[in-house]
Design an enzyme around this catalytic site. Structure first.
Site, short mmCIF file in Angstrom:
data_model
loop_
_atom_site.label_atom_id
_atom_site.label_comp_id
_atom_site.label_asym_id
_atom_site.label_seq_id
_atom_site.Cartn_x
_atom_site.Cartn_y
_atom_site.Cartn_z
N HIS A 1 0.81 -1.22 0.00
CA HIS A 1 0.00 0.00 0.00
C HIS A 1 0.85 1.27 0.00
O HIS A 1 0.66 2.17 -0.83
CB HIS A 1 -0.92 0.02 1.22
CG HIS A 1 -1.92 -1.09 1.24
ND1 HIS A 1 -2.36 -1.72 0.09
CD2 HIS A 1 -2.58 -1.69 2.26
CE1 HIS A 1 -3.26 -2.64 0.42
NE2 HIS A 1 -3.39 -2.66 1.72
N LYS B 1 -0.27 -0.32 14.30
CA LYS B 1 -1.55 -0.70 14.89
C LYS B 1 -1.59 -0.27 16.35
O LYS B 1 -0.55 -0.03 16.97
CB LYS B 1 -1.76 -2.21 14.78
CG LYS B 1 -2.11 -2.68 13.37
CD LYS B 1 -2.52 -4.13 13.37
CE LYS B 1 -3.11 -4.54 12.03
NZ LYS B 1 -4.35 -3.83 11.71
#
Length: 467
Positions: free
Chosen positions: A227, A327
Site C-alpha cells: 500500500h 496498529k
C-alpha cells in the site's frame, strides 16, 4: 466487456465483506453489464439458493447503504458450484469448456496460488478473459518473480489484474490529478523545494482476530511493502506521456526503480520495528500483542514499521521518504505529508514565526490541506490550514476495482515488474529484521511508537543507501 465473474473462494471473508458489497454498489448505480452473471465456488456443499441467502445476509451487514432492490437484483445474478480449486477437472467444470469474457477472481490464500494457477491453466482462458489475484503478491522478491513466471508461462493469454485495493481509493487517485492538473503544485514538487516526505498509515485497530494472517506478515509486509509503496510511486513518478494504463504504470515502475536498495548499514540506522504492549486507546483496554489469541511470540512480529528510503533521481536526490504504519495507535491517522523547505533567513528575520509549508493529502478521510502563513498586526507569522474541499468518494475501493476490471482498464492494478520492484526495496529490510539486525522495540497501545531520526536532507548519508 466482461460478461461473467467466477469467484473461487466465494465462502470466504473477502467475498462477504468486500466483493459482494462492491458489486451491490455497482448494481445500484446501474454500472454493471446488463447480462452479467456471478458464479461463486468453494468447497462448501451449498446450493445456489444457500449461497444467495448467505450473500443477502452479508449485504445486510456490509452494504447497508445500498437499497434493498439493488441487493435483490444482485442476489438474482448469483449461481453457486461447489469445487476444489486445485483440481483441474473441477476448475474446468466451474468455468466451462468454451468460456469467453470471463473474469476469474481468486479470493484465496496466497499459499494456494501456485497449485490454483496450475489447475486454472487447464481451463484454457483466452485473450477476452481475465484473472484477478489478491495481495500479497508473493512473500519476498524470489517468490514474486516465481509467480510472475508462472503467470507468463501457464496463462499467457488472459489479462492479469494484480490487486492492491489502495490504488483504487478515490483519495489516492487524486494525487495524479492534483500534481499534473495544477500548475501551482508540479513546479514545487522536487528536491529544490521539498525537505522531506512522510507517508503514514496509523490505526487504532489492534489485531482484531487476524492472527492467522497478520502474525506471519507484520506491519512491514501487510502495509509498507504494498500500500505505502504504491502511494510512494505516485508521489515520485514523472508526468506520463499519455494518461493511459500503460503509460501511467510505466511511470510508477520507473519511480520505484529510482529508490535505492537499502544497504545493511542504512537499514540499521534508518528503520524501526516495534510491537505494542498492553495499554488503553480512549476507554478501550488493549491486551499486549503477544497475548492476543493465535499469536506466536517467538515470531517477533512487528505491529509498527518505519522505513526511510533514499531516492536516486535528479528530481528527488537527497530528500528522505519515510513510510510508516502501525496498529493500536492513539488515533486513526493516514496521509501523504510533503514538507517544504524553510524560507531564507532574511525573510525569517523580518517576519518571525513563519513556518515551512506542509501539503497533506488524507488517505483515510477526504482532506487536502496546505499549511500556510499570514502576518499579524505585530508582523509575526500566523499558521493557517488552507483546505481544498473534496467530495466524498462515490464508490468503495472494491467497487472501483471491479468496475475497472469489467472494463478491461489496468491503470489501477499492479504490473508484474512493479511488484518485483517493491519487493526489491523491502526484501533486504525484511531479511535484516528477521535476522535480528534491527532490535524489536515496544510501545504501549495508545502510546507513541519509537522513532529514529531520518538522514538530513542532502547529507552524504542519504546518498549511501544502495548496496
Amino acid at each position: 466487456m466482461i460478461e461473467r465473474i467466477v469467484i473461487f473462494g466465494a465462502s470466504g471473508d473477502l467475498t462477504r465483506r468486500l466483493l459482494m458489497p462492491g458489486l451491490a454498489q455497482l448494481t445500484e448505480q446501474k454500472a454493471l453489464p446488463s447480462k452479467l452473471k456471478v458464479v461463486g465456488s468453494a468447497t462448501d456443499e451449498w446450493s445456489t439458493e444457500d449461497f444467495r441467502e448467505r450473500i443477502r445476509s452479508a449485504l445486510a451487514e456490509h452494504a447497508a447503504g445500498v437499497g434493498a432492490e439493488a441487493r435483490d437484483r444482485l442476489a438474482g445474478m448469483l449461481d453457486y458450484v461447489p469445487a476444489n480449486v486445485t483440481d483441474a477437472k473441477d476448475v474446468r467444470r466451474v468455468i466451462g469448456e468454451h468460456c469467453r469474457n470471463t473474469l476469474v477472481y481468486l479470493a484465496l490464500p496466497t499459499a494456494l496460488l501456485e497449485s490454483v494457477l496450475s489447475a486454472l491453466a487447464a481451463a484454457g482462458l483466452g485473450s477476452t478473459d481475465a484473472v484477478a489475484i489478491e495481495k500479497p503478491f508473493g512473500s519476498d522478491l524470489e517468490s514474486a518473480r516465481h509467480l510472475n513466471e508462472l503467470l507468463r508461462t501457464r496463462m499467457p493469454h488472459p489479462t492479469v489484474f494484480r490487486i492492491d485495493h489502495f490504488l483504487s481509493d478515490d483519495l489516492v487517485r487524486q494525487v495524479i490529478a492534483l500534481r499534473f492538473g495544477n500548475r501551482v503544485f508540479e513546479p514545487t514538487w522536487n528536491a529544490t523545494q521539498v525537505e522531506r516526505v512522510d507517508i503514514s498509515w496509523m490505526e487504532t485497530l489492534a489485531l482484531e482476530g487476524r492472527a492467522s494472517y497478520y502474525d506471519r506478515a507484520g506491519a512491514l509486509k501487510d502495509m509498507v511493502q504494498n500500500h505505502l509503496m504504491e502511494a510512494l510511486a505516485l508521489v515520485l513518478m514523472a508526468e506520463p506521456a499519455r494518461f493511459d494504463a500503460n503509460s501511467i504504470r510505466d511511470m510508477r515502475v520507473e519511480a520505484l526503480r529510482s529508490v535505492a536498495t537499502p544497504s545493511p548499514d542504512w537499514i540499521r540506522r534508518h528503520t524501526v520495528r516495534a510491537r505494542y504492549t498492553s495499554g488503553s486507546i480512549g476507554s478501550r483496554k488493549v491486551v499486549s500483542y503477544v497475548d492476543e489469541p493465535g499469536v506466536d511470540p517467538k515470531r517477533n512480529t512487528e505491529t509498527y514499521a518505519s522505513v526511510t528510503l533514499d531516492v536516486e533521481s535528479a528530481r528527488w536526490e537527497g530528500v528522505p521518504f519515510t513510510l510508516r504504519s502501525g496498529k493500536a495507535m492513539a488515533a486513526d491517522h493516514a496521509e501523504i505529508a510533503v514538507h517544504f523547505r524553510p524560507l531564507g533567513r532574511r525573510v525569517l528575520r523580518h517576519f518571525p514565526g513563519i513556518t515551512p509549508n506542509v501539503f497533506r493529502l488524507g488517505l483515510m478521510e477526504p482532506y487536502i490541506t496546505l499549511t500556510a502563513t499570514t502576518i499579524g498586526d505585530a508582523r509575526e507569522g500566523r499558521e493557517h490550514e488552507l483546505e481544498l474541499h473534496t467530495a466524498e468518494p462515490r464508490r468503495t475501493p472494491y467497487a472501483n476495482l471491479l468496475l475497472e476490471m469489467l472494463r478491461g482498464d489496468a491503470t489501477l492494478f499492479i504490473r508484474g515488474d512493479e511488484a518485483e520492484e517493491s519487493w526489491r526495496i523491502i526484501d533486504p529490510v525484511a531479511k535484516a529484521w528477521a535476522a535480528g539486525e534491527v532490535p524489536l522495540q515496544s510501545y504501549p497501545a495508545g502510546g507513541e511508537p519509537p522513532e529514529v531520526s531520518p538522514p538530513r536532507p542532502g547529507s552524504a548519508g542519504s546518498r549511501a543507501a544502495r548496496s
